[in-house]
Write a protein that holds these residues in place. Structure first.
Motif, mmCIF file in Angstrom:
data_model
loop_
_atom_site.group_PDB
_atom_site.id
_atom_site.type_symbol
_atom_site.label_atom_id
_atom_site.label_comp_id
_atom_site.label_asym_id
_atom_site.label_seq_id
_atom_site.Cartn_x
_atom_site.Cartn_y
_atom_site.Cartn_z
ATOM 1 N N VAL A 6 18.399 10.498 35.889
ATOM 2 C CA VAL A 6 18.143 9.407 34.950
ATOM 3 C C VAL A 6 18.806 9.651 33.621
ATOM 4 C CG1 VAL A 6 15.992 8.646 35.891
ATOM 5 C CG2 VAL A 6 16.013 10.514 34.295
ATOM 6 N N GLY A 7 19.300 10.809 33.459
ATOM 7 C CA GLY A 7 19.897 11.059 32.153
ATOM 8 C C GLY A 7 20.704 12.332 32.194
ATOM 9 N N TRP A 8 21.260 12.656 31.061
ATOM 10 C CA TRP A 8 22.078 13.850 30.981
ATOM 11 C C TRP A 8 21.726 14.612 29.713
ATOM 12 C CZ3 TRP A 8 25.271 14.280 26.707
ATOM 13 C CH2 TRP A 8 25.446 13.097 25.955
ATOM 14 N N ASP A 9 22.025 15.898 29.741
ATOM 15 C CA ASP A 9 21.898 16.720 28.541
ATOM 16 C C ASP A 9 23.203 17.450 28.307
ATOM 17 O OD1 ASP A 9 18.481 17.247 28.918
ATOM 18 O OD2 ASP A 9 19.424 16.818 27.000
ATOM 19 N N GLY A 10 23.569 17.541 27.071
ATOM 20 C CA GLY A 10 24.836 18.208 26.769
ATOM 21 C C GLY A 10 25.078 18.064 25.297
ATOM 22 N N GLN A 36 31.071 15.977 8.467
ATOM 23 C CA GLN A 36 31.536 17.362 8.424
ATOM 24 C C GLN A 36 31.018 18.168 9.597
ATOM 25 O OE1 GLN A 36 30.255 18.606 4.639
ATOM 26 N NE2 GLN A 36 31.745 17.309 3.608
ATOM 27 N N THR A 37 30.346 17.492 10.500
ATOM 28 C CA THR A 37 29.761 18.207 11.630
ATOM 29 C C THR A 37 30.533 17.889 12.886
ATOM 30 O OG1 THR A 37 27.659 17.923 10.545
ATOM 31 C CG2 THR A 37 27.598 18.660 12.809
ATOM 32 N N HIS A 38 30.790 18.947 13.672
ATOM 33 C CA HIS A 38 31.598 18.747 14.862
ATOM 34 C C HIS A 38 30.760 18.356 16.067
ATOM 35 C CE1 HIS A 38 33.964 21.626 12.413
ATOM 36 N NE2 HIS A 38 34.987 20.961 12.889
ATOM 37 N N VAL A 39 29.646 19.071 16.257
ATOM 38 C CA VAL A 39 28.920 18.969 17.521
ATOM 39 C C VAL A 39 27.496 18.501 17.290
ATOM 40 C CG1 VAL A 39 28.004 20.339 19.433
ATOM 41 C CG2 VAL A 39 30.304 20.772 18.594
ATOM 42 N N ASN A 40 27.056 17.578 18.118
ATOM 43 C CA ASN A 40 25.698 17.049 18.034
ATOM 44 C C ASN A 40 25.043 17.269 19.394
ATOM 45 O OD1 ASN A 40 23.416 15.443 17.930
ATOM 46 N ND2 ASN A 40 24.527 13.530 17.583
ATOM 47 N N GLN A 41 24.110 18.214 19.442
ATOM 48 C CA GLN A 41 23.479 18.478 20.736
ATOM 49 C C GLN A 41 22.562 17.324 21.074
ATOM 50 O OE1 GLN A 41 20.156 19.503 22.109
ATOM 51 N NE2 GLN A 41 21.287 19.446 24.021
ATOM 52 N N THR A 42 22.809 16.713 22.189
ATOM 53 C CA THR A 42 22.068 15.500 22.490
ATOM 54 C C THR A 42 21.968 15.289 23.982
ATOM 55 O OG1 THR A 42 21.972 13.124 22.057
ATOM 56 C CG2 THR A 42 24.133 14.064 22.414
ATOM 57 N N GLY A 43 21.361 14.192 24.346
ATOM 58 C CA GLY A 43 21.279 13.793 25.741
ATOM 59 C C GLY A 43 21.161 12.298 25.752
ATOM 60 N N GLY A 44 21.174 11.757 26.913
ATOM 61 C CA GLY A 44 21.044 10.308 26.963
ATOM 62 C C GLY A 44 20.355 9.875 28.219
ATOM 63 N N LEU A 45 19.749 8.721 28.149
ATOM 64 C CA LEU A 45 19.124 8.165 29.324
ATOM 65 C C LEU A 45 20.106 7.172 29.906
ATOM 66 C CD1 LEU A 45 16.292 8.695 30.387
ATOM 67 C CD2 LEU A 45 15.749 6.399 29.641
ATOM 68 N N MET A 46 20.357 7.298 31.194
ATOM 69 C CA MET A 46 21.341 6.412 31.806
ATOM 70 C C MET A 46 20.659 5.595 32.888
ATOM 71 S SD MET A 46 24.199 6.779 30.363
ATOM 72 C CE MET A 46 24.250 7.619 28.807
ATOM 73 N N VAL A 47 20.138 4.469 32.504
ATOM 74 C CA VAL A 47 19.440 3.644 33.476
ATOM 75 C C VAL A 47 20.429 2.753 34.212
ATOM 76 C CG1 VAL A 47 17.717 1.871 33.769
ATOM 77 C CG2 VAL A 47 17.383 3.648 32.084
ATOM 78 N N SER A 48 21.380 2.283 33.496
ATOM 79 C CA SER A 48 22.300 1.321 34.106
ATOM 80 C C SER A 48 23.643 1.426 33.404
ATOM 81 C CB SER A 48 21.741 -0.077 33.937
ATOM 82 O OG SER A 48 21.419 -0.273 32.594
ATOM 83 N N PRO A 49 24.653 0.843 33.980
ATOM 84 C CA PRO A 49 25.987 0.984 33.394
ATOM 85 C C PRO A 49 26.061 0.600 31.927
ATOM 86 C CG PRO A 49 26.181 0.023 35.566
ATOM 87 C CD PRO A 49 24.725 0.135 35.277
ATOM 88 N N VAL A 75 29.939 15.454 26.411
ATOM 89 C CA VAL A 75 30.062 16.386 27.520
ATOM 90 C C VAL A 75 28.716 16.376 28.216
ATOM 91 C CG1 VAL A 75 30.449 18.756 28.217
ATOM 92 C CG2 VAL A 75 31.734 17.783 26.317
ATOM 93 N N PRO A 76 28.609 15.659 29.339
ATOM 94 C CA PRO A 76 27.323 15.613 30.048
ATOM 95 C C PRO A 76 27.190 16.815 30.975
ATOM 96 C CG PRO A 76 28.917 14.041 30.990
ATOM 97 C CD PRO A 76 29.640 14.838 29.973
ATOM 98 N N ALA A 77 26.817 17.930 30.379
ATOM 99 C CA ALA A 77 26.836 19.181 31.131
ATOM 100 C C ALA A 77 25.777 19.235 32.230
ATOM 101 C CB ALA A 77 26.634 20.355 30.171
ATOM 102 N N MET A 78 24.583 18.760 31.905
ATOM 103 C CA MET A 78 23.493 18.845 32.867
ATOM 104 C C MET A 78 22.980 17.453 33.162
ATOM 105 S SD MET A 78 23.284 22.101 33.055
ATOM 106 C CE MET A 78 21.916 22.160 34.168
#
Lengths: 319, 555, 280
Positions: B289-293, B430-443, B516-519
């Motif tokens: 349902v989602g990704w973390d990365g 000034q920030t490069h990386v934002n650790q985040t995730g997302g819920l992917m229910v639909s396109p 980058v949807p690593a997990m």
């Protein structure tokens, strides 16, 4: 004495003003823009600049700082504490609800500390250097050094998870409506919060009693053939209680301020946890008012301690 | 059946005619009223209080305003949407306020047929087209600020056709519209209530909706209290009261579930193994349902070099990440933001397991050294990040820190409270990386995530004149993604749009664009069997969350 | 009477010996950390996540596979630096405030003491939390914050000492000889204030270590990956089911060190300030 007390009370006022100024400045420095939080970010991350400006104006954030402070202070005094940026709800009732709980917890822990500390300290002094004394002293010592959050978590793991005797935390009981549940929910937090106080009072009572035991009039009382119990109760205790009560009263203020960690570990609806959550969420107004209320509370209880001390100690009565 | 009628009812021709006329009229009425009957409640009401425990405060009780994807667990207790998503991820008319819809005017008009007799909470009357129209038209309103305006750029407005029919008019064709409406933007609230309480501020606190429970109290940081809505259109709600508690400490949340003080709880990775061992707890999971990365600013040097981005991905051992942070309860992604198993997803094993992105720290180090040499940067190369305070997210960042140190990158990160703050930090450019995730229910979630038509990513939107620029190659990628997304939004058929979305995903993964949807995230729910009914079948919907209305207290 | 009194003194001595040993060891460990720690405290080895105590990891490994013992050793640095540094700042700032307030008196004294009252009325942890939230969680910021929180008590003690010393003969004499105020403050007043402050300092270092642990526990202490004892406890409790041993060592360590500082303070009090003996 009354003049002394009135003077002490009046002295609190400039301090209160300074505290309010401090609280106001503290919150203004927090990184984060409340107008932005309120304006709402859309899915792509943009904010309507007109809406943003309007909110900023409504909150008075476009005025010079001193004007903001003055306006804020005026509103606070009248009880218009504003609305939380996060929830949109009035701050005053939210804080009062949690203050109500924190005071309950602090009072209970204070009473617990007194009931545990003074008798144990007495026993320890009377049975000096016996195994009981050693045990009590050890307990007293650990009570001061043990980190609250560690103790709390360990107790939860043992009593709530392994044994299942007590709830994990949380609080929704009323003392009068559901006393059984109230006791269950308050037991561990009270213990965690109260052991520090108990430890201090134990040592204090013991030391004070020992000091008094060395006094000549105690020797006199003993040589008159009075029973040991009477010696302790009527002569020793009365005179040694003064420093103990003083310290106990002062500690109440510390307890009120020190409930944060206990409330966090046991998920209790207290003011300390509320403020911490608000700081972490950048909910400005809640932090401001919460800190103000708590600090005023501490000052008032210290003042009360002063009053008690003044009443009890005849020596400073005629200042 | 026919036989019975003819022998008992049709004794005479007049009687027979009368019978058939009445029967026909009733049948027509019945069909017109509710061709798709409401899904009945799974059990008779047993009363009592259902206690649900969750890890985080909701951002708002008004679902329409809510920010976090996890807020669904809260607001779906009492809010309902026009078109609901079922357990299979598709439109489920039996639980929707619109029992059917038609697509007219070559895809530029959607006609929704509303159920009749749906009562709002709090005695505020029946839901009619007026309420639905008002609710939908909030999407483009400025006050109190809608989050959905850019996502619904195809949506023009909703109009009332008759009291139970609503037309949604579009500016352009949008194959994704129904998918978009599975979620918050199509929550139906009572317009009368809004007008009664005088507008946005009050409405936000106690919105009135159509769901089984009505919000009556919210103590921030403690809990929310909902009471049953006796006129709920699907039947009587099974509990009298629902209390949703915020228990942030992982250990105490599990303890509460184990003792039965909590009936249903959201479980985090650390709790799952122990919960699974407990015979009193049923653990349900729903994967993909989602990704973390992480997300990054591809316009901020040195991330504007694809080699750098590749190196950072190749330095991360996702198996180890899964073991350490998620205790092996998640899955390493083999695709982009949708899992390969879903029809929306691509199969990108060749990228993830091949030389392009495979875990290979020495190759990664070489890439970093190349970039440093070419761009004349001194090593270790410094990168800034922003992480949320939640323990698992913080651990993720520490993991990245250690992994990237191995390849000559020094990663330091700021810790903030929530998603809104992360965004604010990124917008300082000034920030490069934002650790985040997302819920992917639909396109459309992926579309929204990749929205880069100039109003989307941080670089394009805010930081263009603050030190961010795309490299020529990246600018081409952005342009191509824009083109594909635009083309997808012109499609009438969902299938055609999906094909284009797959191309976008592939392109995005090859270029490590934006995310980058690593997990792949797996959601876990724990149910306390002795006190809770509704645990027998997987209660999780296609959006990865439960509906509180499905549970009851066992007697 | 005599016997019990001696026994008590002996116990005191044993306890202060204990305190001295613990403190000595802590300082030694903190200083020699790079040589003593068997593993790198920061480098994560995820495949060893939550490894139980073994020959390789004496106290087990944490969630990212980092050796608990090494992290405790390096954590000692953080705790000591913050404790001692913070109290040092409190002493410096507090003495300055106390001496000037006591000496000059008047409006300056009033103002300063009101500010100190206000500052001490704020609950310590909340004040520290808010300040750290504003300034960010770097070591320096936290040391300064801990120092600010501890300033009022130093100022008060110093001020009351100065007030009582001001009228004493030797001060009056020195003033009469025309010595400048700063000279008086530095050479005559300050040294006489030190005794009670040093006693209290030891106890305050213990409090500062607990404060830092509290901040880390709430998640606003020194930023990762720097190991801190409070932070280690916070993470340990999340995985208490899988790795209960991780919750024991940081708690025990905090407890022992805080205890040691408390004892040390008591012992100092007995030595430096006989008037106060037996009242605690």
């Amino acid at each position: 004495m009354q003049r002394y007390l009135v003077r002490r009370f009046l002295n609190m006022i400039p301090t209160l003003l300074l505290v309010s100024l401090g609280v106001f400045a503290l919150v203004r420095w927090l990184p984060s823009d409340p107008a932005r939080l309120l304006a709402g970010v859309d899915e792509s991350g943009a904010i309507d600049p007109v809406l943003y400006a309007k909110i900023k104006h409504d909150l008075g954030l476009d005025q010079p700082v001193l004007v903001q402070y003055g306006a804020w202070l005026a509103k606070v005094v009248r009880g218009h504490w504003g609305k939380s940026y996060l929830s949109g709800m009035e701050v005053f009732p939210q804080i009062m609800y949690r203050l109500h709980f924190t005071v309950q917890l602090a009072l209970t822990a204070w009473v617990f500390g007194l009931l545990l500390g003074i008798p144990l300290g007495t026993v320890s002094a009377v049975r000096r250097n016996s195994p009981i004394d050693i045990a009590v002293t050890a307990f007293a010592i650990s009570g001061i050094a043990i980190p609250h959050f560690w103790l709390g978590m360990m107790l939860i793991v043992v009593f709530a998870v392994w044994l299942g005797w007590l709830p994990y935390g949380g609080f929704d009981a009323s003392l009068f409506a559901a006393p059984g549940l109230w006791i269950k929910q308050m037991l561990l937090p009270t213990f965690v919060l109260g052991t520090g106080l108990a430890a201090i009072l134990m040592r204090q009572t013991r030391a004070a009693l020992l000091e008094v035991f060395r006094e000549p009039y105690i020797l006199t009382a003993r040589s008159k053939g009075l029973q040991e119990k009477r010696v302790i109760w009527t002569h020793a205790m009365k005179n040694s209680l003064l420093p103990v009560v003083t310290i106990a009263s002062l500690q109440f203020g510390t307890l009120i301020g020190g409930t944060v960690v206990t409330e966090t570990v046991f998920t209790l609806p207290g003011l300390g946890k509320f403020i911490v959550d608000a700081v972490l969420r950048r909910d400005y107004l809640v932090v401001q008012m919460g800190l103000l209320v708590l600090t005023v509370g501490v000052m008032l209880s210290n003042f009360a301690a002063d009053v008690i001390y003044t009443y009890l100690d005849p020596r400073i009565r005629y200042d | 059946m026919q036989g019975t009628f003819s022998t008992t009812m049709c004794r005479g021709p007049l009687r027979c005619l009368a019978f058939f006329l009445v029967w026909g009229a009733l049948a027509t009425l019945a069909l017109a009223a509710d061709p798709v009957p409401p899904r009945p409640m799974p059990h008779a009401p047993t009363g009592g209080t259902l206690n649900i425990a969750y890890l985080r405060e909701p951002s708002s009780p008004d679902g329409f305003q809510a920010v976090g994807s996890f807020d669904r667990m809260y607001f779906f207790t009492g809010n309902e949407v026009l078109v609901a998503v079922g357990k299979d991820g598709r439109y489920d008319p039996a639980e929707s306020l619109a029992y059917a819809y038609e697509v007219l005017d070559a895809g530029k008009r959607y006609r929704f047929h509303l159920r009749q007799g749906v009562q709002f909470q709090g005695g505020l009357g029946e839901m009619t087209a007026a309420d639905v129209v008002w609710s939908l038209n909030r999407i483009h309103q400025q006050a109190p600020g809608s989050r959905w305006s850019s996502l619904f750029r195809a949506f023009d407005r909703a109009v009332e056709v008759d009291p139970y029919t609503v037309d949604v008019l579009l500016n352009e064709v949008d194959a994704n519209l129904i998918l978009r409406m599975f979620d918050r933007p199509s929550i139906v609230h009572s317009r009368k209530h809004w007008e009664e309480v005088g507008g946005a501020a009050q409405h936000k606190i106690r919105p009135i909706a159509t769901g089984p429970y009505q919000l009556v109290d919210w103590q921030v940081g403690i809990d929310q209290k909902w009471v049953k809505h006796p006129q709920y259109w699907r039947g009587a709600p099974m509990a009298d009261q629902v209390v949703i508690k915020v228990i942030t400490e992982t250990r105490t949340r599990l303890a509460a579930l184990q003792t039965g003080e909590i009936q249903v709880a959201w479980l985090q990775a650390e709790q799952v193994p122990e919960a699974q061992k407990d015979p009193n707890i049923k653990v349900w999971s729903y994967g993909g349902v989602g990704w973390d990365g992480w997300a990054w600013a591809a316009g901020l040097p040195p991330l504007d070099d694809l080699r750098m981005r590749r190196a950072l991905v190749k330095a991360v051992d996702r198996g180890a990440l899964n073991k350490a942070i998620y205790l092996n309860t998640m899955q390493a992604s083999k695709a982009h933001t949708f899992p390969s198993e879903l029809p929306h997803g691509i199969d990108a094993k060749d990228l993830w397991d091949g030389e392009w992105l495979k875990f290979d720290p020495s190759a990664a180090k070489k890439l970093v050294q190349e970039v440093a040499r070419d761009k004349k940067l001194k090593t270790p190369i410094e990168l800034q990040g922003v992480c949320e305070q939640r323990p698992d997210r913080q651990l993720f960042c520490e993991f990245l820190q250690a992994a990237w140190e191995e390849i000559g990158v020094k990663f330091t990160f700021k810790i903030v409270a929530n998603a809104a703050e992360r965004l604010a930090v990124m917008e300082q450019c000034q920030t490069h990386v934002n650790q985040t995730g997302g819920l992917m229910v639909s396109p459309h979630d992926m579309e929204g995530a990749l929205l880069s038509t100039g109003t989307g990513n941080v670089t394009a939107r805010v930081c263009q004149d603050k030190g961010h620029t795309f490299s020529p190659a990246d600018a081409k990628v952005q342009a191509e993604i824009d083109r594909l997304l635009n083309e997808a939004s012109q499609q009438m058929e969902l299938e055609q749009a999906l094909n284009l979305y797959k191309k976008v995903q592939r392109l995005a993964l090859e270029n490590l664009w934006q995310y980058v949807p690593a997990m792949l995230r797996v959601n876990y729910i724990g149910c306390h069997i002795p006190t809770t009914g509704g645990c027998d079948t997987n209660p999780i919907r296609g959006d990865g969350h439960i509906r509180v209305g499905d549970f009851w207290r066992k007697r | 009477m005599e016997l019990t009194h001696t026994l008590r003194s002996l116990m005191r001595v044993r306890l202060s010996k204990f305190a001295a040993v613990v403190l000595g060891m802590t300082i030694l460990v903190a200083v020699l950390a790079p040589w003593l720690a068997p593993h790198d405290p920061i480098k994560s080895k995820p495949w060893d996540s939550l490894h139980p105590p073994s020959g390789q990891y004496w106290l087990g490994a944490d969630r990212l596979g980092r050796d608990q013992l090494s992290r405790l050793i390096y954590g000692a640095r953080v705790s000591l630096v913050i404790g001692i540094g913070g109290v040092g700042i409190a002493i410096g700032l507090g003495m300055f405030i106390g001496v000037t307030a006591g000496w000059y008196g008047g409006m300056w004294d009033e103002l300063l003491m009101r500010v100190m009252d206000g500052l001490s009325a704020f609950p310590g942890l909340l004040l520290a939390l808010s300040l750290v939230a504003i300034t960010g969680g770097t070591m320096v910021n936290i040391i300064v914050v801990v120092g600010i929180v501890g300033t009022p008590w130093v100022a008060r003690i110093t001020r009351s000492q100065v007030l009582s010393l001001r009228e004493r003969e030797f001060i009056v004499a020195v003033r009469g000889l025309g010595a400048r105020p700063t000279r008086i403050m530095l050479r005559h007043l300050l040294p006489n204030c030190l005794a009670p402050i040093i006693v209290q300092a030891s106890l305050s270092i213990a409090a500062a270590i607990l404060l830092e642990a509290g901040l880390s526990f709430l998640g606003v202490g020194v930023k990762p990956p720097t190991p801190t004892w409070g932070g280690m406890l916070r993470h340990a409790f999340e995985t208490v089911a899988q790795a209960p041993w991780l919750t024991v060592s940081p708690g025990v360590v905090i407890f022992l060190v805080v205890l040691a500082f408390n004892f040390f303070g008591d012992a100092l009090r007995d030595v430096l300030d006989p008037k106060l003996r037996g009242t605690r």
